[in-house]
Design an enzyme around this catalytic site. Structure first.
Site, PDB file in Angstrom:
ATOM      1  N   HIS A   1       0.813  -1.220   0.000  1.00 23.38           N
ATOM      2  CA  HIS A   1       0.000   0.000   0.000  1.00 23.38           C
ATOM      3  C   HIS A   1       0.846   1.269   0.000  1.00 23.38           C
ATOM      4  O   HIS A   1       0.356   2.339   0.331  1.00 23.38           O
ATOM      5  CB  HIS A   1      -0.967  -0.010   1.196  1.00 23.38           C
ATOM      6  CG  HIS A   1      -2.049  -1.048   1.080  1.00 23.38           C
ATOM      7  ND1 HIS A   1      -2.758  -1.536   2.142  1.00 23.38           N
ATOM      8  CD2 HIS A   1      -2.536  -1.702  -0.022  1.00 23.38           C
ATOM      9  CE1 HIS A   1      -3.646  -2.432   1.707  1.00 23.38           C
ATOM     10  NE2 HIS A   1      -3.521  -2.558   0.411  1.00 23.38           N
TER      11      HIS A   1
ATOM     12  N   GLU B   1      -8.322 -10.454  17.398  1.00 22.83           N
ATOM     13  CA  GLU B   1      -9.696 -10.781  16.996  1.00 22.83           C
ATOM     14  C   GLU B   1      -9.667 -11.777  15.853  1.00 22.83           C
ATOM     15  O   GLU B   1      -8.751 -11.776  15.045  1.00 22.83           O
ATOM     16  CB  GLU B   1     -10.424  -9.527  16.491  1.00 22.83           C
ATOM     17  CG  GLU B   1     -10.664  -8.481  17.549  1.00 22.83           C
ATOM     18  CD  GLU B   1     -11.026  -7.132  16.932  1.00 22.83           C
ATOM     19  OE1 GLU B   1     -11.743  -7.128  15.906  1.00 22.83           O
ATOM     20  OE2 GLU B   1     -10.556  -6.106  17.467  1.00 22.83           O
TER      21      GLU B   1
END
Ligand SMILES: [Zn+2]
Length: 245
Positions: free
Chosen positions: A114, A218
Site C-alpha cells: 500500500h 480478533e
C-alpha cells in the site's frame, strides 16, 4: 501452538496489517470507525481528494509522518526481523502498513503493497498514471508539506504526492507477491482484519499443503481459510512462536 518449526526446505511468507502498527501506537481509519482525527477517508486518501485539495491531503500525510517518526518498532517487528535473519531468502514479508517500522526493526526482504509513508513521487508517475505518464521514480522523502505553496514539483511540472496507494488505486508489487505466495510452505498473517482485498485473498492463494497461521487479537473475517488461529497481540505471540524456528 507453542513454537513454529521451519524445516530446511521451507519458505515463509508473512503478511502484516494495521494491528502490528497499532501496537506501536499508530492508528488507522479502521480503528476509528472510518474517521482519522476528524477526517473521512474520502477527504484525504483518494485520487479525488488530491484533485480537490492537495494541501489538505499533504497536511494529513505530514501529520502521519510526524506520528511515525515518534513511533518505535515493537516486539512483533523485531521477531519478524530475527526470523528473516535466520531464514534469509526463504523469508518474505508483505506489509499493508505504510510506516517504516519493519525496516527500522531490521527487515530487508519486504514490500509495502500500500505504499510508503516516507516516499513521494510525481503525481503523473506510477501505476494508473495514464498515457502521458512521467517516468520519474518514487524517492525517499520525510518532508512536511503543509500548504499548496510548499508542495514540491517534478521536472515535468507535476506536483509531488505521497507514495501511498489510495482507496481506488492498485496495490503495488502484486506479481512479486503472487510469486512468493505460490512457493511458500508457511503463511503467517498478522494483525489484519481479513476484510480488505486483495490482501484478504492471499491465504486462498497459498497452496493447499501450506500451513496458514493467523495471529491477532480478533478472529479475522476470513478465519475459515486458516489451518491455525493464534489469538493474541502480535507483540506477545510472535516472539515465542518464531523463537528457534
Ligand atoms: Zn513528473
Amino acid at each position: 501452538m507453542q513454537r513454529m518449526r521451519i524445516g530446511p526446505e521451507e519458505r515463509v511468507f508473512v503478511l502484516t496489517g494495521a494491528g502490528v502498527s497499532a501496537e506501536s501506537g499508530l492508528r488507522t481509519f479502521r480503528d476509528q470507525g472510518g474517521l482519522w482525527e476528524g477526517h473521512r477517508v474520502e477527504e484525504v486518501a483518494t485520487p479525488e481528494a488530491w484533485t480537490e485539495d492537495a494541501a489538505r491531503v499533504w497536511r494529513f500525510y505530514s501529520q502521519r509522518r510526524r506520528d511515525a517518526r515518534r513511533a518505535e518498532p515493537n516486539a512483533a517487528h523485531r521477531a519478524l526481523a530475527e526470523l528473516e535473519q535466520r531464514l534469509d531468502d526463504r523469508f518474505f514479508l508483505c506489509t499493508q502498513n505504510v510506516d517504516d517500522l519493519h525496516e527500522r526493526a531490521g527487515s530487508r526482504r519486504l514490500v509495502h503493497m500500500h505504499g510508503e509513508l516516507f516516499a513521494s513521487r510525481c503525481e503523473f508517475s506510477g501505476p494508473g498514471a495514464g498515457t502521458s505518464a512521467c517516468a520519474s521514480a518514487p524517492f525517499p522523502d520525510d518532508a512536511l508539506y503543509e500548504t499548496e505553496e510548499v508542495i514540491a514539483h517534478c521536472t515535468c511540472g507535476g506536483r509531488i504526492r505521497p507514495h501511498i496507494v489510495w482507496f481506488g488505486e492498485m496495490p503495488l508489487e502484486m506479481e512479486r507477491i503472487e510469486r512468493e505466495i505460490a512457493r511458500a510452505t508457511t503463511m503467517l498473517v498478522v494483525g489484519t482484519s481479513g476484510a480488505v482485498y486483495p490482501a484478504a485473498s492471499f491465504v486462498h492463494w497459498a497452496g493447499p499443503r501450506a500451513r496458514r497461521i493467523y495471529i491477532g487479537p480478533e478472529e479475522p473475517a476470513n478465519a475459515a481459510a486458516f489451518t491455525e488461529i493464534v489469538p493474541g497481540r502480535a507483540g506477545e505471540v510472535l516472539p515465542g512462536l518464531v523463537e528457534g524456528a
